[in-house]
Structures are given as structure tokens and as C-alpha cells.
Enzyme design. Structure first.
Site, PDB file in Angstrom:
ATOM      1  N   MET A 122       0.845  -1.197   0.000  1.00  9.77           N
ATOM      2  CA  MET A 122       0.000   0.000   0.000  1.00  9.77           C
ATOM      3  C   MET A 122       0.881   1.249   0.000  1.00  9.77           C
ATOM      4  O   MET A 122       0.412   2.347   0.323  1.00  9.77           O
ATOM      5  CB  MET A 122      -0.943  -0.014   1.199  1.00  9.77           C
ATOM      6  CG  MET A 122      -1.895  -1.219   1.160  1.00  9.77           C
ATOM      7  SD  MET A 122      -3.435  -0.962   2.033  1.00  9.77           S
ATOM      8  CE  MET A 122      -2.837  -0.600   3.668  1.00  9.77           C
ATOM      9  N   GLY A 123       2.160   1.080  -0.334  1.00  9.63           N
ATOM     10  CA  GLY A 123       3.039   2.236  -0.502  1.00  9.63           C
ATOM     11  C   GLY A 123       3.584   2.792   0.797  1.00  9.63           C
ATOM     12  O   GLY A 123       3.525   2.156   1.842  1.00  9.63           O
ATOM     13  N   GLY A 173       5.117  -9.739   3.912  1.00  9.87           N
ATOM     14  CA  GLY A 173       5.836  -9.613   5.180  1.00  9.87           C
ATOM     15  C   GLY A 173       5.191 -10.442   6.281  1.00  9.87           C
ATOM     16  O   GLY A 173       3.969 -10.584   6.334  1.00  9.87           O
ATOM     17  N   LYS A 207       5.127  -9.526   9.266  1.00  7.59           N
ATOM     18  CA  LYS A 207       4.567  -8.630  10.279  1.00  7.59           C
ATOM     19  C   LYS A 207       3.047  -8.778  10.307  1.00  7.59           C
ATOM     20  O   LYS A 207       2.433  -8.791  11.368  1.00  7.59           O
ATOM     21  CB  LYS A 207       4.957  -7.193  10.007  1.00  7.59           C
ATOM     22  CG  LYS A 207       4.417  -6.304  11.067  1.00  7.59           C
ATOM     23  CD  LYS A 207       4.989  -4.933  10.997  1.00  7.59           C
ATOM     24  CE  LYS A 207       3.980  -3.978  11.547  1.00  7.59           C
ATOM     25  NZ  LYS A 207       2.939  -3.686  10.574  1.00  7.59           N
ATOM     26  N   GLY A 229      11.237  -2.381   5.316  1.00  9.54           N
ATOM     27  CA  GLY A 229      10.486  -3.646   5.272  1.00  9.54           C
ATOM     28  C   GLY A 229       9.998  -3.947   3.857  1.00  9.54           C
ATOM     29  O   GLY A 229      10.182  -5.062   3.346  1.00  9.54           O
ATOM     30  N   HIS A 230       9.396  -2.935   3.214  1.00  8.45           N
ATOM     31  CA  HIS A 230       8.930  -3.136   1.825  1.00  8.45           C
ATOM     32  C   HIS A 230      10.110  -3.442   0.903  1.00  8.45           C
ATOM     33  O   HIS A 230      10.024  -4.303   0.024  1.00  8.45           O
ATOM     34  CB  HIS A 230       8.251  -1.870   1.284  1.00  8.45           C
ATOM     35  CG  HIS A 230       7.006  -1.467   2.005  1.00  8.45           C
ATOM     36  ND1 HIS A 230       6.934  -0.348   2.800  1.00  8.45           N
ATOM     37  CD2 HIS A 230       5.771  -2.035   2.035  1.00  8.45           C
ATOM     38  CE1 HIS A 230       5.715  -0.224   3.288  1.00  8.45           C
ATOM     39  NE2 HIS A 230       4.991  -1.238   2.848  1.00  8.45           N
ATOM     40  N   MET A 244       9.049  -2.254  11.698  1.00 11.07           N
ATOM     41  CA  MET A 244       8.805  -1.166  10.736  1.00 11.07           C
ATOM     42  C   MET A 244       7.381  -1.255  10.202  1.00 11.07           C
ATOM     43  O   MET A 244       6.878  -2.335   9.905  1.00 11.07           O
ATOM     44  CB  MET A 244       9.806  -1.241   9.598  1.00 11.07           C
ATOM     45  CG  MET A 244      11.177  -0.820  10.041  1.00 11.07           C
ATOM     46  SD  MET A 244      12.207  -0.437   8.631  1.00 11.07           S
ATOM     47  CE  MET A 244      13.748  -0.144   9.493  1.00 11.07           C
ATOM     48  N   SER A 245       6.749  -0.086  10.079  1.00 15.18           N
ATOM     49  CA  SER A 245       5.372  -0.014   9.589  1.00 15.18           C
ATOM     50  C   SER A 245       5.142   1.393   9.048  1.00 15.18           C
ATOM     51  O   SER A 245       5.663   2.369   9.608  1.00 15.18           O
ATOM     52  CB  SER A 245       4.421  -0.267  10.766  1.00 15.18           C
ATOM     53  OG  SER A 245       3.121   0.184  10.440  1.00 15.18           O
ATOM     54  N   GLN A 294     -10.327  -2.725   2.302  1.00 18.09           N
ATOM     55  CA  GLN A 294      -9.852  -3.351   3.535  1.00 18.09           C
ATOM     56  C   GLN A 294      -9.837  -2.389   4.731  1.00 18.09           C
ATOM     57  O   GLN A 294      -9.321  -2.725   5.793  1.00 18.09           O
ATOM     58  CB  GLN A 294      -8.485  -3.989   3.317  1.00 18.09           C
ATOM     59  CG  GLN A 294      -7.323  -3.034   3.110  1.00 18.09           C
ATOM     60  CD  GLN A 294      -6.058  -3.765   2.706  1.00 18.09           C
ATOM     61  OE1 GLN A 294      -5.918  -4.223   1.576  1.00 18.09           O
ATOM     62  NE2 GLN A 294      -5.103  -3.885   3.619  1.00 18.09           N
TER      63      GLN A 294
HETATM   64  O1  PAF Z   1      -0.072  -5.711   3.528  1.00 24.57           O
HETATM   65  C1  PAF Z   1      -0.541  -4.825   2.808  1.00 24.57           C
HETATM   66  O2  PAF Z   1       0.077  -3.759   2.596  1.00 24.57           O
HETATM   67  C2  PAF Z   1      -1.935  -4.997   2.195  1.00 24.57           C
HETATM   68  O3  PAF Z   1      -2.794  -5.618   3.086  1.00 24.57           O
HETATM   69  C3  PAF Z   1      -1.910  -5.724   0.842  1.00 24.57           C
HETATM   70  C4  PAF Z   1      -1.411  -7.162   0.978  1.00 24.57           C
HETATM   71  C5  PAF Z   1      -1.026  -4.973  -0.132  1.00 24.57           C
HETATM   72  C6  PAF Z   1      -3.323  -5.781   0.261  1.00 24.57           C
HETATM   73  O4  PAF Z   1      -3.841  -4.512   0.064  1.00 24.57           O
END
Ligand code: PAF
Length: 283
Positions: free
Chosen positions: A30-31, A147, A149, A36-37, A184-185, A61
Site C-alpha cells: 500500500m506504498g 511480510g 509482520k 520492510g517493503h 517497521m510499519s 480493507q
Molecule cells: O499488507 C498490505 O500492505 C496490504 O494488506 C496488501 C497485501 C497490499 C493488500 O492490500
């Protein structure tokens, strides 16, 4: 790095790579990237010929009182970071591209969505399962990296892949932590200096839980760990526990006795505004 905003173009590119015999690694996000990403992108880069990262803050979500509108966004910076990791294609659609006016499908998983974050965030995992299914159909990956997490999310995606026979290998990647242990978040950005300092109580509770289990010779009543973790969180008046659970690492079922197959999973709210989660296997 190619930037793609339409579902059609993404499918065309994925088809072309596949017909050229190239393997595709998918990193859904989700950017508002952090280390972590980037570690997920590196893992996909190591394992596949082509890497697709998706950047989509998925409205489906988020609950009505959650942080969809304020969720941190930084497209230019994300674009540069993804490019720096050798991502081949960044998919960043508008919500209307993903969910047209006629959209009416929902993917819903049963047991794995219940409890833990599912109890506090009704509908959240339906939104995750639905968007991840769409992303799998669009990017057509051979492997997808998520991840650890989001431990319940990872279990849900493994279940989804098994139940719906997706021919995709799911790779779970370890949590990346700040120097003091905070996982990290993107949501850490919401914390002010004092909140940032006390947020480390979650990872401290994990350290303490591992020590308790080792001192007890590898198994002890789960409630002892739960009580310890709750009091480590609640010693800070700013923090309130959403859940502290000891669950089985693969079934996610609550365990009475904690042992080497247990995961300590926790969620708390800081000043009733920032929701943080953390987890760790206790082996
Ligand atoms: O973990 C996330 O960032 C989101 O839940 C995902 C898997 C990209 C789905 O929108």
C-alpha cells in the site's frame, strides 16, 4: 521501471513476460515504503526474472472509522525507492480502475479471518483477500512475497492460494525492525516522539516472552506470557491492548501451553489513535 495504471496494461505485460519464459515475482503493497517493503522487493528480485510491485491503498480493507483518508502516501519517493531496488514494473491504479461501478465480488475466508486482527477489524480480511486475488489475476506471478509482520494476513493468503488452487509460491519474509526493536510499519509515521519511544513495548514483550519460555525449559502456560505482555503494554497509560494471544504458528488456534510452535501476536492502540501490531514465533 515501467509505471502502469490500468489493469489491461498490467495483464498484457505479464502475459508477454510469461510467453517469453520469464518468471514473475509480485510484491503487493500500500506504498509509503520503508526498509520492510524494500526487503520484500529484494527477495522477489533475487528469486524472479521480473519484479512487479503494486502500490494501491485498498479502500475495501479499511473500516468506516479507519485511516483510509489519512493513510500516508508519497508517490514520488516510493517510485524512486522501487526503482532503486530494480523493480521492473510499478502498478498504481486508481480505486475506480480496481473497483468499477458494477463491482460486486467479495472473497471471504472463514476460520483464518476470525480472532486476532479479524476480531477488531470486521471486513478487513475480506478486503485483503479480494484485492490480493485481483492482483494475482492481473500480475500472474510465479511467486509473491508478503511480510511476516502481518502474520494473520500471511496465513490467510496461504489458505486462499491452497483453497482456490492458485499456482503461486507464497514467500513469507521476516519482520524488519528499527534499532530499538520496533517493527517497521508505514503507520509508525503517525507516532509523535514520546509515542515512538514507548511503542517499543511490543518488541520488548516479545523478548521477555522468549526469555520466559527458555527459562521454563521450552513450555509454560500461555496465560503467564499473556499476562506479562499485557502488563508491559499497559504500564504506559498511552497504550491500550487490543489483543495479546498465543496461537499456533500454522493453524492460528489459541494454545493453552506455549511452546516452540507458538507465536505471540499482539495489537495495541497508542493514545487511542495509532494501531500497531507485532508478532514473533517463540522458538
Ligand atoms: O499488507 C498490505 O500492505 C496490504 O494488506 C496488501 C497485501 C497490499 C493488500 O492490500
Amino acid at each position: 521501471m515501467r509505471i502502469v495504471r490500468t489493469t489491461k496494461e498490467l495483464q498484457q505485460q505479464a502475459n508477454q513476460w510469461r510467453s517469453n519464459g520469464l518468471t514473475i515475482g509480485l510484491v503487493p503493497t500500500m506504498g509509503f515504503f520503508h526498509e520492510g517493503h524494500l526487503s520484500l522487493m529484494r527477495e522477489a528480485r533475487r528469486k524472479c526474472d521480473r519484479v512487479i510491485t503494486t502500490l494501491f491503498v485498498n479502500p475495501m480493507q479499511f473500516g468506516p472509522n479507519e485511516d483510509l483518508d489519512s493513510y500516508p502516501r508519497s508517490f514520488e519517493r516510493d517510485q524512486q525507492m522501487a526503482e532503486g531496488e530494480g523493480v521492473d514494473l510499478l502498478f498504481c491504479p486508481d480505486p475506480s480502475e480496481m473497483y468499477g461501478e458494477q463491482f460486486q465480488t467479495k472473497i471471504s475466508l472463514d476460520k483464518v479471518s476470525q480472532g486476532l486482527c479479524g476480531a477488531d477489524r470486521p471486513g478487513h480480511f475480506d478486503g485483503v483477500a479480494t484485492v490480493v486475488t485481483k492482483l494475482f489475476n492481473l500480475a500472474k506471478p510465479h511467486k509473491a512475497v508478503f511480510g511476516q509482520k502481518d502474520f494473520q494476513q500471511l496465513a490467510l493468503i496461504r489458505q486462499l492460494v491452497a483453497d482456490l488452487n492458485f499456482d503461486i509460491e507464497i514467500i513469507g519474509h521476516p519482520i524488519v525492525r528499527e534499532e530499538d526493536g520496533l517493527a517497521m510499519s508505514s503507520r509508525n509515521k503517525y507516532l509523535d516522539a514520546n509515542e515512538r519511544k514507548i511503542a517499543v513495548c511490543l518488541s520488548q514483550a516479545i523478548g521477555q516472552a522468549k526469555k520466559m519460555l527458555a527459562d521454563a525449559g521450552g513450555s509454560l502456560p500461555a496465560q503467564e506470557i499473556i499476562t506479562m505482555a499485557e502488563s508491559m503494554i499497559e504500564q504506559h497509560p498511552e497504550c491500550s491492548v487490543e489483543y495479546v494471544s498465543i496461537v499456533h504458528q500454522s493453524t492460528l488456534r489459541p494454545m493453552e501451553i506455549a511452546d516452540g510452535e507458538s507465536v505471540l501476536a499482539m495489537a495495541m492502540k497508542v493514545n487511542n489513535k495509532v494501531r500497531l501490531i507485532d508478532n514473533s514465533p517463540l522458538c
